[in-house]
Scaffold this motif. Structure first.
Motif, short mmCIF file in Angstrom:
data_model
loop_
_atom_site.label_atom_id
_atom_site.label_comp_id
_atom_site.label_asym_id
_atom_site.label_seq_id
_atom_site.Cartn_x
_atom_site.Cartn_y
_atom_site.Cartn_z
N TRP A 216 0.58 -1.29 0.27
CA TRP A 216 0.03 -0.07 -0.18
C TRP A 216 0.67 1.09 0.09
O TRP A 216 0.41 2.27 -0.74
CB TRP A 216 -0.99 0.12 1.10
CG TRP A 216 -1.66 1.25 1.57
CD1 TRP A 216 -1.37 2.33 2.11
CD2 TRP A 216 -3.07 1.59 0.90
NE1 TRP A 216 -2.60 3.19 2.07
CE2 TRP A 216 -3.21 2.80 1.18
CE3 TRP A 216 -3.88 0.96 -0.10
CZ2 TRP A 216 -4.81 3.55 1.02
CZ3 TRP A 216 -4.97 1.38 -0.33
CH2 TRP A 216 -5.35 2.74 0.05
N PHE A 217 1.91 1.17 0.50
CA PHE A 217 2.87 2.48 0.79
C PHE A 217 3.75 2.61 -0.30
O PHE A 217 4.59 3.54 -0.22
CB PHE A 217 3.61 2.33 2.11
CG PHE A 217 2.58 2.49 3.29
CD1 PHE A 217 2.15 4.03 3.55
CD2 PHE A 217 2.28 1.75 4.10
CE1 PHE A 217 1.11 4.49 4.78
CE2 PHE A 217 1.29 2.12 5.45
CZ PHE A 217 0.69 3.34 5.49
N GLU A 218 3.75 1.53 -1.11
CA GLU A 218 5.03 1.64 -2.37
C GLU A 218 4.63 3.00 -3.16
O GLU A 218 3.16 3.22 -3.41
CB GLU A 218 4.85 0.54 -3.17
CG GLU A 218 5.41 -1.14 -2.55
CD GLU A 218 6.98 -0.71 -2.39
OE1 GLU A 218 7.37 0.10 -3.19
OE2 GLU A 218 7.41 -1.39 -1.80
N PRO A 219 5.69 3.68 -3.57
CA PRO A 219 5.29 4.96 -4.34
C PRO A 219 4.44 4.84 -5.51
O PRO A 219 3.40 5.67 -5.76
CB PRO A 219 6.67 5.44 -4.63
CG PRO A 219 7.68 4.76 -3.94
CD PRO A 219 7.01 3.36 -3.18
N GLY A 220 4.62 3.70 -6.48
CA GLY A 220 3.86 3.21 -7.64
C GLY A 220 2.46 3.29 -6.95
O GLY A 220 1.20 3.72 -7.75
N THR A 221 1.99 2.51 -5.89
CA THR A 221 0.74 2.31 -5.37
C THR A 221 -0.05 3.71 -5.20
O THR A 221 -1.00 3.64 -5.60
CB THR A 221 0.62 1.27 -4.34
OG1 THR A 221 1.40 0.00 -4.75
CG2 THR A 221 -0.64 1.00 -3.90
N GLN A 222 0.85 4.46 -4.22
CA GLN A 222 0.23 5.67 -3.88
C GLN A 222 -0.14 6.50 -5.00
O GLN A 222 -1.20 7.20 -5.22
CB GLN A 222 1.28 6.36 -2.93
CG GLN A 222 1.45 5.55 -1.59
CD GLN A 222 0.07 6.05 -0.88
OE1 GLN A 222 -0.21 7.06 -0.61
NE2 GLN A 222 -0.52 4.82 -0.51
N SER A 223 0.66 6.60 -6.09
CA SER A 223 0.49 7.31 -7.23
C SER A 223 -0.74 6.71 -7.96
O SER A 223 -1.59 7.90 -8.52
CB SER A 223 1.66 7.30 -8.26
OG SER A 223 2.75 7.83 -7.77
N ALA A 224 -0.84 5.66 -8.06
CA ALA A 224 -1.98 4.96 -8.87
C ALA A 224 -3.38 5.29 -8.01
O ALA A 224 -4.37 5.48 -8.69
CB ALA A 224 -1.85 3.39 -8.88
N LEU A 225 -3.33 5.14 -6.70
CA LEU A 225 -4.37 5.54 -5.83
C LEU A 225 -4.86 6.92 -6.17
O LEU A 225 -6.06 7.24 -6.22
CB LEU A 225 -4.05 4.83 -4.42
CG LEU A 225 -4.15 3.67 -4.31
CD1 LEU A 225 -3.37 3.36 -2.88
CD2 LEU A 225 -5.45 2.90 -4.43
N LYS A 226 -4.03 7.82 -6.08
CA LYS A 226 -4.18 9.22 -6.15
C LYS A 226 -4.66 9.51 -7.58
O LYS A 226 -5.79 10.43 -7.88
CB LYS A 226 -2.95 9.99 -5.81
CG LYS A 226 -2.41 9.91 -4.27
CD LYS A 226 -1.06 10.63 -4.16
CE LYS A 226 -0.76 10.52 -2.55
NZ LYS A 226 0.39 11.00 -2.25
N ALA A 227 -4.33 9.02 -8.57
CA ALA A 227 -4.80 9.11 -9.93
C ALA A 227 -6.22 8.75 -9.89
O ALA A 227 -7.07 9.30 -10.63
CB ALA A 227 -3.92 8.44 -10.97
N LEU A 228 -6.65 7.48 -9.28
CA LEU A 228 -7.88 6.99 -9.31
C LEU A 228 -8.65 8.05 -8.49
O LEU A 228 -9.93 8.15 -8.80
CB LEU A 228 -7.93 5.50 -8.44
CG LEU A 228 -9.38 5.00 -8.12
CD1 LEU A 228 -10.10 4.91 -9.31
CD2 LEU A 228 -9.28 3.76 -7.39
N VAL A 229 -8.45 8.50 -7.42
CA VAL A 229 -9.31 9.50 -6.47
C VAL A 229 -9.69 10.68 -7.57
O VAL A 229 -10.46 11.28 -7.77
CB VAL A 229 -8.75 9.87 -5.32
CG1 VAL A 229 -9.34 11.04 -4.64
CG2 VAL A 229 -8.80 8.65 -4.39
N ALA A 230 -8.47 11.12 -8.24
CA ALA A 230 -8.60 12.31 -9.28
C ALA A 230 -9.67 12.07 -10.21
O ALA A 230 -10.26 12.93 -10.73
CB ALA A 230 -6.99 12.65 -9.55
#
Length: 235
Positions: A216-230
């Motif tokens: 969950w805390f991997e940078p790639g995961t965080q970027s993908a999750l934030k893109a999903l929210v956007a």
């Protein structure tokens, strides 16, 4: 689904059984059975690993309550069921989905998350080894017709142009009533044997929550999750 909702679901399943329910129907809102975990809420927790872990523990706790229910549980899938919504449906005895352009599946890889072994077992159990591999690795969501064709759901019900969930829920009750009309002890014990692997799949050693939270805390995961929210914010 945030931790409060997951804990309430867990409690509701236990309370229903404790109060003598002979079967349970799990359903959602018109067009959306469950949109999965509340990603904006989880992202708002930032680097609080303890809070993130507790949120996922609440999610898996409710999944285990559904899987281990001593009474049959029918998922009346009223619409889209991505990720966590699909997991909860897989924990049920029987899945009835709304016909139409609704999608269901485990799309974890598309937002950088690992589908734990236990969740993969649930998918393999209903669609087979090779098809489960293809769906899990690609994170593909299939429409209702395809879900029926591959066995991910057991039947479809037309909710009509108004997307009235009543017919779908009524069919879930009808299926339960037919099951409950069988000789009770024979049905109950056979069901317990048949569903042992569902319960086993969600044991902690097959979920490996620590590894899941690490991902969950991997940078790639965080970027993908934030893109999903956007993306969701634009709809």
């Amino acid at each position: 689904m945030d931790p409060t909702l997951c804990r309430e679901l867990h409690h509701s399943v236990a309370s229903a059984i404790g109060e003598g329910a002979r079967g349970i129907v799990l359903t959602g809102s018109p067009r959306i059975f469950s949109a999965g975990l509340d990603v904006p809420y989880l992202l708002s927790l930032g680097d609080d690993r303890k809070a993130i872990t507790e949120a996922w523990q609440a999610f898996f706790g409710a999944a285990r309550a559904l899987a281990a229910s001593t009474v049959p549980v029918v998922a009346a899938i009223t619409g889209h069921a991505p990720a966590g919504g699909c997991v909860y449906a897989l924990c049920c005895d029987y899945r009835i989905m709304a016909a139409g352009d609704f999608r269901i599946g485990l799309n974890e890889t598309r937002v950088g998350l690992i589908a734990p072994e236990g969740i993969q077992r649930l998918m393999r159990r209903v669609v087979g080894l090779h098809r489960a591999e293809r769906l899990l690795v690609s994170g593909e969501m299939v429409d209702a017709a395809a879900a029926l064709r591959i066995g991910l759901v057991d039947e479809l019900v037309d909710m009509g142009p108004e997307h009235d969930t009543a017919a779908l829920v009524a069919r879930a009750h009808e299926w339960l009533q037919a099951l409950l009309a069988l000789p009770h002890d024979a049905m109950r014990h056979t069901r317990e044997i048949a569903r042992a692997e569902v319960v086993e799949s969600l044991q902690p050693e097959h979920v490996d929550l620590e590894r899941f939270v690490d991902a969950w805390f991997e940078p790639g995961t965080q970027s993908a999750l934030k893109a999903l929210v956007a993306q969701l914010g634009k709809k």
